[in-house]
Design a protein around this motif. Structure first.
Motif, short mmCIF file in Angstrom:
data_model
loop_
_atom_site.label_atom_id
_atom_site.label_comp_id
_atom_site.label_asym_id
_atom_site.label_seq_id
_atom_site.Cartn_x
_atom_site.Cartn_y
_atom_site.Cartn_z
N LYS A 60 25.81 53.15 32.36
CA LYS A 60 25.73 52.79 33.77
C LYS A 60 25.06 51.42 33.89
CE LYS A 60 21.16 54.77 34.68
NZ LYS A 60 20.37 55.67 35.54
N ILE A 61 24.99 50.92 35.12
CA ILE A 61 24.24 49.69 35.37
C ILE A 61 22.79 50.08 35.61
CG2 ILE A 61 23.93 47.77 36.98
CD1 ILE A 61 26.94 47.74 37.34
N SER B 202 23.09 49.29 41.60
CA SER B 202 24.30 48.74 42.20
C SER B 202 24.30 47.23 42.00
CB SER B 202 24.35 49.06 43.70
OG SER B 202 23.24 48.49 44.37
N ARG B 203 25.48 46.63 42.01
CA ARG B 203 25.55 45.19 41.82
C ARG B 203 25.10 44.45 43.07
NH1 ARG B 203 30.48 41.10 39.94
NH2 ARG B 203 29.03 39.42 39.36
N VAL B 204 24.28 43.41 42.86
CA VAL B 204 23.79 42.59 43.98
C VAL B 204 23.82 41.12 43.58
CG1 VAL B 204 22.30 44.39 44.96
CG2 VAL B 204 21.39 42.85 43.21
N GLY C 6 34.31 52.59 40.87
CA GLY C 6 35.47 52.21 40.07
C GLY C 6 35.05 51.51 38.80
N ASP C 7 35.97 50.72 38.27
CA ASP C 7 35.75 50.06 36.99
C ASP C 7 35.39 48.59 37.17
OD1 ASP C 7 38.09 48.80 37.73
OD2 ASP C 7 39.34 49.76 36.23
N SER C 8 35.74 47.76 36.19
CA SER C 8 35.37 46.35 36.21
C SER C 8 36.00 45.57 37.36
CB SER C 8 35.75 45.68 34.88
OG SER C 8 37.12 45.90 34.57
N PHE C 9 37.16 46.02 37.86
CA PHE C 9 37.80 45.33 38.98
C PHE C 9 37.03 45.57 40.27
CE2 PHE C 9 41.06 44.80 35.94
CZ PHE C 9 41.89 43.79 36.38
N THR C 10 36.37 46.71 40.37
CA THR C 10 35.51 46.97 41.52
C THR C 10 34.15 46.30 41.32
OG1 THR C 10 36.61 49.06 41.99
CG2 THR C 10 34.39 48.78 42.88
N HIS C 11 33.64 46.39 40.11
CA HIS C 11 32.38 45.73 39.79
C HIS C 11 32.49 44.23 40.04
CE1 HIS C 11 29.68 43.65 36.85
NE2 HIS C 11 28.81 44.51 37.37
N GLY D 34 30.61 49.98 41.15
CA GLY D 34 31.62 49.80 40.10
C GLY D 34 30.96 49.47 38.77
N VAL D 35 31.53 50.01 37.68
CA VAL D 35 30.97 49.79 36.34
C VAL D 35 32.11 49.51 35.36
CG1 VAL D 35 29.63 50.77 34.43
CG2 VAL D 35 29.02 51.33 36.79
#
Length: 399
Positions: free
Chosen positions: A85-86, A103-105, A125-130, A156-157
């Protein structure tokens, strides 16, 4: 005397035939070795990951030893429930930064104190969502938040299958009103594997899997997810491992060794047979009544039911990538079967294909980054705008 002459003649014929057959075989063996290359614990023909020569070797122990203590600021980390995970407040400069919730910020929000556990939208989702290969500000979830003037939390991860993405929603600490699951074709195959990329392709990072019982209920296999020497021990067990048998593409041929395995030509024959038996057309296309397609639909039904239970609005976002761009040469509308089945479950489905595909046909680099895999900032902008317009239209109808 005659007996000795006959025996010598017979031996000469045997030697002759051995030479006749061994010479071309030696040439073939030498050629195959020259066009094969080692990648970790797998041998690949022509340097192609889809031509993994079987059986697989046991990975080097050193790559499985317990990792040194992970830095508190590492971006991606092992997770017993999800595989990986992130991390909370992680960083991987210059592009990737995360919140205390994983979560990505944007970098500007990195290590900011977050008190609220609520958001209008979460994305999974995956890298496209990340948003791999671009800054957070150029990822479609961030752009969607700007367009809607709402809080969008991006969970996304990279490398996630549909199963892991859904589990990340179930384990999320954030309360939301809407959940958007971004899907690319490869996410289907990932959900059928017990290790990332699949055993055949040399995967050595394990993940959870859904197991459905006859009564419709399910349990989760491989939680906590095997890692380190525990996972290496399974590779060492090979055909005796029950762990690998959870994988939908498992066959004893992946690990089974024999005397003929000294011959690379025989190993490549085994590889070709395995590919014929187990490597099928992409699952998402729903070709030839693939049972794995129905397996994925069951997982997606779990997602829908959990969203209903939580009173969240579930959305499936279908994202074209290099796989669908290629598939469209043979199938004009590759998502169509899936869209029909998703709508039958009850999902609101968004497919921003038209503009993405049209622009990719004109100029691939306008859609896919120089890395050759993920979306450009422009492609992410197109997705965000399309999702925003669809949401606006939907909510207007509801009102």
């Amino acid at each position: 005397m005659n007996y000795t002459l006959k025996l010598n003649s017979y031996l000469k014929k045997i030697i002759f035939f051995i030479l006749i057959f061994s010479l071309p075989l030696s040439v073939i063996e030498l050629f195959l070795r020259n066009v094969s290359s080692q990648h970790g614990h797998v041998l690949r023909l022509l340097n192609k990951p889809w031509y993994t020569v079987l059986p697989l070797s046991i990975p080097d122990k050193s790559s499985f030893k317990k990792e040194q203590k992970i830095k508190s600021t590492s971006y991606r980390v092992y997770d017993p429930m999800l595989g990986w995970k992130i991390n909370s407040n992680g960083e991987q400069p210059p592009l990737y930064f995360s919140s205390s919730y994983g979560s990505r910020v944007p970098k500007s929000e990195y290590q900011m104190e977050i008190n609220s556990r609520k958001a209008e939208i979460i994305t999974i989702g995956d890298s496209f969502t990340h948003g791999d290969e671009v800054s957070c500000e150029d990822s479609w979830p961030y752009l969607l938040g700007l367009l809607r003037n709402e809080k969008v939390v991006n969970f996304g991860v990279s490398g996630y299958g549909i199963d892991q993405a859904i589990l990340s929603y179930l384990y999320s600490p954030i309360e939301s009103e809407t959940v958007i699951l971004g899907i690319i074709p490869g996410d289907f195959e990932r959900a059928t594997n017990i290790v990332y990329r699949g055993i055949y392709y040399g995967g050595n990072r394990s993940k959870p899997m859904f197991y459905f019982k006859d009564d419709g209920s399910y349990e989760l296999k491989n939680q906590p997810c095997l890692s380190g020497m525990d996972l290496w021990n399974e590779f060492n067990l090979g055909v005796k491992s029950d762990f690998f048998k959870n994988d939908k593409s498992y066959s004893d041929v992946l690990f089974k060794k024999g005397l003929l395995n000294k011959l690379l030509s025989f190993r490549i024959f085994k590889m070709l047979k395995y590919r014929y038996d187990y490597i099928k057309p992409p699952i998402y296309l729903k070709i030839n009544d693939d049972p794995n397609y129905d397996y994925i639909l069951k997982i997606l039904k779990v997602f829908y039911e959990e969203c209903e239970r939580n009173k969240d609005f579930p959305i499936i976002l279908l994202l074209d990538n290099n796989n669908t761009f290629s598939d469209r040469k043979k199938y004009q509308m590759p998502w169509n079967h899936l869209i029909a089945d998703l709508k039958e479950i009850g999902f609101f489905v968004i497919e921003p294909s038209n503009k993405i595909v049209r622009m990719h046909n004109k100029d691939p680099l306008s859609i896919i980054n120089k890395g050759g895999v993920h979306y450009t900032p422009l492609a992410n902008e197109i997705v965000a705008e399309y999702v925003h317009e669809n949401l606006k239209s939907h909510f207007n109808k509801v009102r």
